[in-house]
Design an enzyme around this catalytic site. Structure first.
Site, PDB file in Angstrom:
ATOM      1  N   TRP A  94      18.705   5.406  32.083  1.00 13.71           N
ATOM      2  CA  TRP A  94      19.602   6.537  31.848  1.00 13.71           C
ATOM      3  C   TRP A  94      19.479   7.072  30.430  1.00 13.71           C
ATOM      4  O   TRP A  94      19.471   8.277  30.221  1.00 13.71           O
ATOM      5  CB  TRP A  94      21.045   6.166  32.188  1.00 13.71           C
ATOM      6  CG  TRP A  94      21.195   5.806  33.630  1.00 13.71           C
ATOM      7  CD1 TRP A  94      21.569   4.592  34.139  1.00 13.71           C
ATOM      8  CD2 TRP A  94      20.945   6.634  34.779  1.00 13.71           C
ATOM      9  NE1 TRP A  94      21.568   4.628  35.510  1.00 13.71           N
ATOM     10  CE2 TRP A  94      21.189   5.857  35.926  1.00 13.71           C
ATOM     11  CE3 TRP A  94      20.521   7.955  34.935  1.00 13.71           C
ATOM     12  CZ2 TRP A  94      21.038   6.368  37.223  1.00 13.71           C
ATOM     13  CZ3 TRP A  94      20.376   8.460  36.228  1.00 13.71           C
ATOM     14  CH2 TRP A  94      20.625   7.671  37.342  1.00 13.71           C
ATOM     15  N   ASP A 146      27.394   7.620  26.850  1.00 12.28           N
ATOM     16  CA  ASP A 146      27.392   7.700  28.310  1.00 12.28           C
ATOM     17  C   ASP A 146      28.044   6.416  28.819  1.00 12.28           C
ATOM     18  O   ASP A 146      27.467   5.340  28.734  1.00 12.28           O
ATOM     19  CB  ASP A 146      25.936   7.823  28.800  1.00 12.28           C
ATOM     20  CG  ASP A 146      25.819   7.780  30.326  1.00 12.28           C
ATOM     21  OD1 ASP A 146      26.853   7.642  31.019  1.00 12.28           O
ATOM     22  OD2 ASP A 146      24.679   7.888  30.826  1.00 12.28           O
ATOM     23  N   LYS A 200      30.921   5.816  39.621  1.00 12.18           N
ATOM     24  CA  LYS A 200      30.688   4.406  39.339  1.00 12.18           C
ATOM     25  C   LYS A 200      31.999   3.640  39.250  1.00 12.18           C
ATOM     26  O   LYS A 200      32.113   2.547  39.772  1.00 12.18           O
ATOM     27  CB  LYS A 200      29.905   4.223  38.029  1.00 12.18           C
ATOM     28  CG  LYS A 200      28.562   4.933  37.998  1.00 12.18           C
ATOM     29  CD  LYS A 200      27.471   4.178  38.724  1.00 12.18           C
ATOM     30  CE  LYS A 200      26.250   5.024  39.048  1.00 12.18           C
ATOM     31  NZ  LYS A 200      25.662   5.740  37.920  1.00 12.18           N
TER      32      LYS A 200
HETATM   33  C1  LIG Z   1      24.517   6.664  37.473  1.00 11.76           C
HETATM   34  C2  LIG Z   1      24.386   6.910  36.039  1.00 11.76           C
HETATM   35  C3  LIG Z   1      24.016   8.185  35.542  1.00 11.76           C
HETATM   36  C4  LIG Z   1      23.682   9.352  36.445  1.00 11.76           C
HETATM   37  O1  LIG Z   1      24.814   9.883  36.980  1.00 11.76           O
HETATM   38  P1  LIG Z   1      24.786  11.172  37.912  1.00 11.76           P
HETATM   39  O2  LIG Z   1      26.248  11.474  38.024  1.00 11.76           O
HETATM   40  O3  LIG Z   1      24.161  10.763  39.204  1.00 11.76           O
HETATM   41  O4  LIG Z   1      24.033  12.236  37.230  1.00 11.76           O
HETATM   42  C5  LIG Z   1      23.934   8.348  34.187  1.00 11.76           C
HETATM   43  N1  LIG Z   1      24.193   7.337  33.339  1.00 11.76           N
HETATM   44  C6  LIG Z   1      24.544   6.110  33.771  1.00 11.76           C
HETATM   45  C7  LIG Z   1      24.820   5.020  32.784  1.00 11.76           C
HETATM   46  C8  LIG Z   1      24.648   5.860  35.143  1.00 11.76           C
HETATM   47  O5  LIG Z   1      25.000   4.641  35.567  1.00 11.76           O
END
Ligand SMILES: *Cc1c(COP(=O)(O)O)cnc(C)c1O
Length: 353
Positions: A99, A166, A190
């Site tokens: 990511w 993030d 998540k």
């Molecule tokens: C799943 C995830 C993403 C991507 O998320 P989307 O909403 O599918 O774009 C980005 N960063 C992390 C840490 C993730 O676990």
């Protein structure tokens, strides 16, 4: 049969939340479905406002100059939106996995990116430490929890420049001093809701400093001025996220859930360490309390193990294709009992082998 959902995302949500969400699809306001009322109607505006304020309240960021937004496009859109809004000359990124790697790729479209640290050569099985963050960069970006490889930042640097994080896969799972961060983003699917919305929490005073023109829909300032209703918001994901945040608040907030999350993680990692059939993937000190990654040492037992897993009602245990093996994702709504079921299967395999 009871299912034990270890899926990495979209993830398990509290049953009570599902029930309330299902009811609102049928009757949200005076016989009208949540899916058919105007997003400008008072009942929905209240939902949006409530979701925004719950997010700030749970993070302890109320009245500290932050705004919460519920946007679309996933965390993946934040990879570029962050750069569009904050990147003037150069930014520093800590590369801890797929990511972060993707975030770096998108930011590079706009300007210069420097990797302050990276564990790429070790297939991201640890979190780099001892890196320096240059004072003259625009911002520093990190990923708090590495969903795919199962690592988690246990501490954060004292950043001399705005810190962007993030937190998609561990937001609301542990207590942190969230005021150390200037911008936090997290895809809902998540640990807080269904796919379709992304929480952005931003300190307002870091915005408006780049010289480029920003398209309205990509501009945080525009979304703030419109109360996160610049365009039609994803009403269902925002509603379910609000319910999940309310559920968390009623439980006692992040402090209470962190205790549970620690118990769950300790439980599975002690089995991984004690059971000779399994091996943990990531460096011990960096192990994620959300996503435990491990492999089965003896490939011949694969079929037996997977049949036992299925038999026990365990779902979503397969590792990401870039790591292989298994990944037990233990987000907030997963109960300790589900982890116990998995651990039992693992120890039963040992007694059979
Ligand atoms: C799943 C995830 C993403 C991507 O998320 P989307 O909403 O599918 O774009 C980005 N960063 C992390 C840490 C993730 O676990």
């Amino acid at each position: 049969m009871k299912k034990h959902n270890f899926s990495a995302g979209p993830c398990i949500l509290p049953k009570s939340v599902m029930e309330q969400a299902a009811a609102a699809v049928l009757d949200f306001d005076d016989g009208l479905s949540l899916l058919e009322v105007s997003h400008r109607s008072k009942p929905f505006v209240d939902v949006m406002e409530n979701a925004r304020s719950l997010a700030l309240e749970l993070l302890g960021l109320e009245g500290k100059g932050y705004k919460a937004l519920f946007l679309q496009g996933g965390a993946s859109m934040q990879f570029l939106m962050v750069a569009l809004n904050l990147l003037e000359k150069r930014a520093g990124y800590l590369n801890t996995g797929t990511w972060s790697d993707k975030a770096i790729k998108e930011a590079k479209i706009y300007d210069d990116v420097y990797e302050v640290g990276s564990s790429k050569s070790a297939n991201f099985n640890y979190i780099p430490k001892g890196y320096e963050i240059p004072e003259d960069y625009d911002y520093f970006h990190c990923t708090s929890n590495n969903t795919i490889f199962g690592t988690q930042m246990k501490s954060f640097p004292k950043s001399p420049i705005p810190m962007v994080c993030d937190m998609s896969s561990d937001i609301f799972s542990r207590q942190l001093d969230f005021s150390k961060f200037d911008l936090i983003y997290a895809g809902a699917q998540k640990n807080m809701g269904p796919a379709g919305t992304t929480l952005v929490v931003v300190r307002e005073d870091i915005l408006g400093k780049v010289s480029r023109k920003i398209p309205s829909i990509m501009d945080y300032k525009v979304h703030i001025s419109k109360g996160s209703m610049f365009n039609t918001p994803p009403v269902f994901p925002v509603y379910v996220t609000m319910l999940t945040l309310q559920w968390l608040k009623d439980l006692g907030g992040i402090k209470a859930i962190e205790k549970e999350n620690k118990k769950k993680a300790n439980f599975i990692y002690s089995e991984i360490d004690l059971n000779p059939l399994f091996k943990g993937y990531s460096a011990k000190e960096d192990r994620s309390n959300m996503n435990a990654t491990f492999t089965l040492e003896n490939e011949n037992l694969k079929e037996t193990f997977e049949a036992m897993v299925k038999e026990a009602g365990i779902n979503g245990l397969n590792g990401h294709r870039s790591v292989g093996g298994y990944r037990a994702s233990m987000y907030n709504a997963l109960s300790l009992d589900s982890v116990k079921v998995l651990v039992e299967v693992m120890s039963e395999l040992e007694s059979k082998a």
